[in-house]
Design a protein around this motif. Structure first.
Motif, short mmCIF file in Angstrom:
data_model
loop_
_atom_site.label_atom_id
_atom_site.label_comp_id
_atom_site.label_asym_id
_atom_site.label_seq_id
_atom_site.Cartn_x
_atom_site.Cartn_y
_atom_site.Cartn_z
N ASP A 48 -18.72 13.56 1.89
CA ASP A 48 -19.19 12.42 1.12
C ASP A 48 -20.71 12.28 1.25
O ASP A 48 -21.25 12.37 2.36
CB ASP A 48 -18.49 11.14 1.60
N SER A 51 0.82 -1.21 0.00
CA SER A 51 0.00 0.00 0.00
C SER A 51 0.85 1.25 0.00
O SER A 51 1.91 1.30 0.62
CB SER A 51 -0.92 0.02 1.22
N GLY A 93 -14.49 2.19 1.89
CA GLY A 93 -13.76 1.93 0.65
C GLY A 93 -14.14 2.89 -0.45
O GLY A 93 -13.27 3.42 -1.17
N LYS A 94 -15.43 3.16 -0.58
CA LYS A 94 -15.90 4.10 -1.60
C LYS A 94 -15.35 5.50 -1.35
O LYS A 94 -14.96 6.21 -2.28
CB LYS A 94 -17.43 4.12 -1.62
N THR A 107 -4.63 0.12 -2.76
CA THR A 107 -3.49 1.00 -2.44
C THR A 107 -3.51 1.48 -0.99
O THR A 107 -2.69 2.31 -0.60
CB THR A 107 -3.48 2.24 -3.36
N TRP A 108 -4.43 0.93 -0.19
CA TRP A 108 -4.58 1.40 1.20
C TRP A 108 -4.30 0.28 2.20
O TRP A 108 -4.64 -0.88 1.97
CB TRP A 108 -5.99 1.93 1.45
N LYS A 160 -17.95 -1.05 3.01
CA LYS A 160 -18.25 -0.56 1.67
C LYS A 160 -18.18 0.96 1.59
O LYS A 160 -17.60 1.52 0.66
CB LYS A 160 -19.66 -1.04 1.25
N LEU A 181 -12.54 6.30 0.34
CA LEU A 181 -11.09 6.34 0.12
C LEU A 181 -10.75 6.39 -1.37
O LEU A 181 -9.74 6.98 -1.76
CB LEU A 181 -10.42 5.14 0.78
N ASP A 182 -11.59 5.80 -2.19
CA ASP A 182 -11.36 5.85 -3.64
C ASP A 182 -11.45 7.26 -4.20
O ASP A 182 -10.95 7.54 -5.29
CB ASP A 182 -12.38 4.96 -4.37
N THR A 183 -12.08 8.17 -3.44
CA THR A 183 -12.24 9.55 -3.92
C THR A 183 -11.23 10.52 -3.31
O THR A 183 -11.17 11.67 -3.72
CB THR A 183 -13.66 10.07 -3.58
N PRO A 188 -9.43 -0.58 -0.37
CA PRO A 188 -8.94 -0.54 -1.75
C PRO A 188 -7.46 -0.95 -1.80
O PRO A 188 -6.73 -0.78 -0.82
CB PRO A 188 -9.14 0.93 -2.14
#
Length: 306
Positions: free
Chosen positions: A270, A41, A300-301, A71-72, A297, A303-305, A69
């Motif tokens: 968010d 990560s 993760g969503k 990369t984390w 969920k 952190l993707d942003t 995700p």
């Protein structure tokens, strides 16, 4: 609030022994345990527990660590205030220690660090943004998650006998005025809320009294106060407020409270924050599996942003 501080008889029984592989990062006088994952990560989610929390006291943390995700990775803090140390600590002390961990992880190669507070860890996270950086060296974070951002003051009013609460607050405030803020309060004043854990007059005022250092999430705070707290958050924010959080008084409209906070935030909030975490108790221990799955969920969503 604590995951187990209240004298409520509904507190979950002790958890069975368990083990997790990872790396223990020691940044004196504190540490953080980074959970081993199947990928390398470049970013870190730094998880901060509540009153009395230690490693493995909150179950969902380790499920979350394995579900982030690619990369984390996740590291759980172990601050000086962890376990039974909260009663002689402060948010300011916590923030300095969190900053040292953030700086360590960035110095050792993490590109982004997001802090995730649970319970009083949310107060730590708020204080990270809202308090003055007196030392001038607070490490920058890239986002913040508040899971179970509950008012200690309102929870204590809810759980304590009214006269006991008022007497404890009156005594603690007087001790602070008499320059005895670092003295430990008599056990008979605090045992109904915090068991045999020692707590100073200063820390009691911070947690229990109107306008105390920890008073970030009470439902009666005026807009001008929220402007100086939520209004200081200038990074992406995710709020995870449990639909069934047992420390929230019945009179508090949880969804309306979150909606009240959001407009003050300078960073991007968010959209998932607007919906309560369905079926979630304070720390999710003992909740149905799907509740933790939903938390995973949403995180993760988010952190993707970031």
């Amino acid at each position: 609030m604590s995951s187990s501080a209240s004298s409520d008889s509904s507190v979950a029984p002790p958890q069975p022994p368990s083990a997790t592989s990872g790396t223990l990062h020691h940044v004196a006088p504190v540490s953080a345990f980074e959970v081993t994952t199947s990928t390398t990560s470049s970013n870190l989610l730094l998880w901060i527990g509540g009153l009395t929390d230690t490693y493995h006291s909150v179950n969902y943390v380790y499920k979350l660590a394995q579900s982030l995700p690619p990369t984390w990775s996740l590291a759980q803090t172990n601050l000086s205030s962890a376990g039974n140390g909260f009663g002689i600590a402060s948010l300011s002390q916590d923030v300095n220690e969190i900053s040292s961990l953030v700086a360590h992880f960035k110095d050792t190669g993490k590109q982004k660090v997001v802090i995730m507070g649970h319970s009083t860890g949310c107060q730590d996270s708020m204080h990270y943004f809202a308090s003055e950086d007196k030392r001038g060296d607070r490490a920058q974070v890239d986002g913040v998650i508040l899971q179970a951002p509950v008012s200690d003051r309102e929870a204590m009013v809810k759980d304590m006998d009214e006269k006991e609460y008022e007497n404890a607050c009156k005594t603690a405030e007087q001790w602070c005025k008499d320059a005895k803020g670092e003295h430990i309060l008599p056990l008979n004043l605090t045992v109904s809320m915090f068991g045999r854990n020692p707590i100073t007059a200063r820390r009691w005022v911070a947690l229990a009294c109107d306008g105390g250092e920890d008073d970030y999430f009470s439902s009666d705070l005026p807009d001008q106060k929220l402007q100086t707290t939520f209004g200081k958050i200038n990074k992406p924010l995710l709020i995870l407020f449990g639909e069934e959080d047992e420390y929230v008084p019945d009179h508090v409209d949880r969804k309306a409270l979150v909606s009240k906070w959001i407009p003050f935030v300078k960073g991007k909030v968010d959209e998932q924050s607007k919906e309560l975490l369905g079926g979630a108790s304070h720390n999710l221990n003992g909740d149905p599996e799907e509740v933790a799955d939903e938390l995973v969920k949403r995180v993760g969503k988010f952190l993707d942003t970031v």
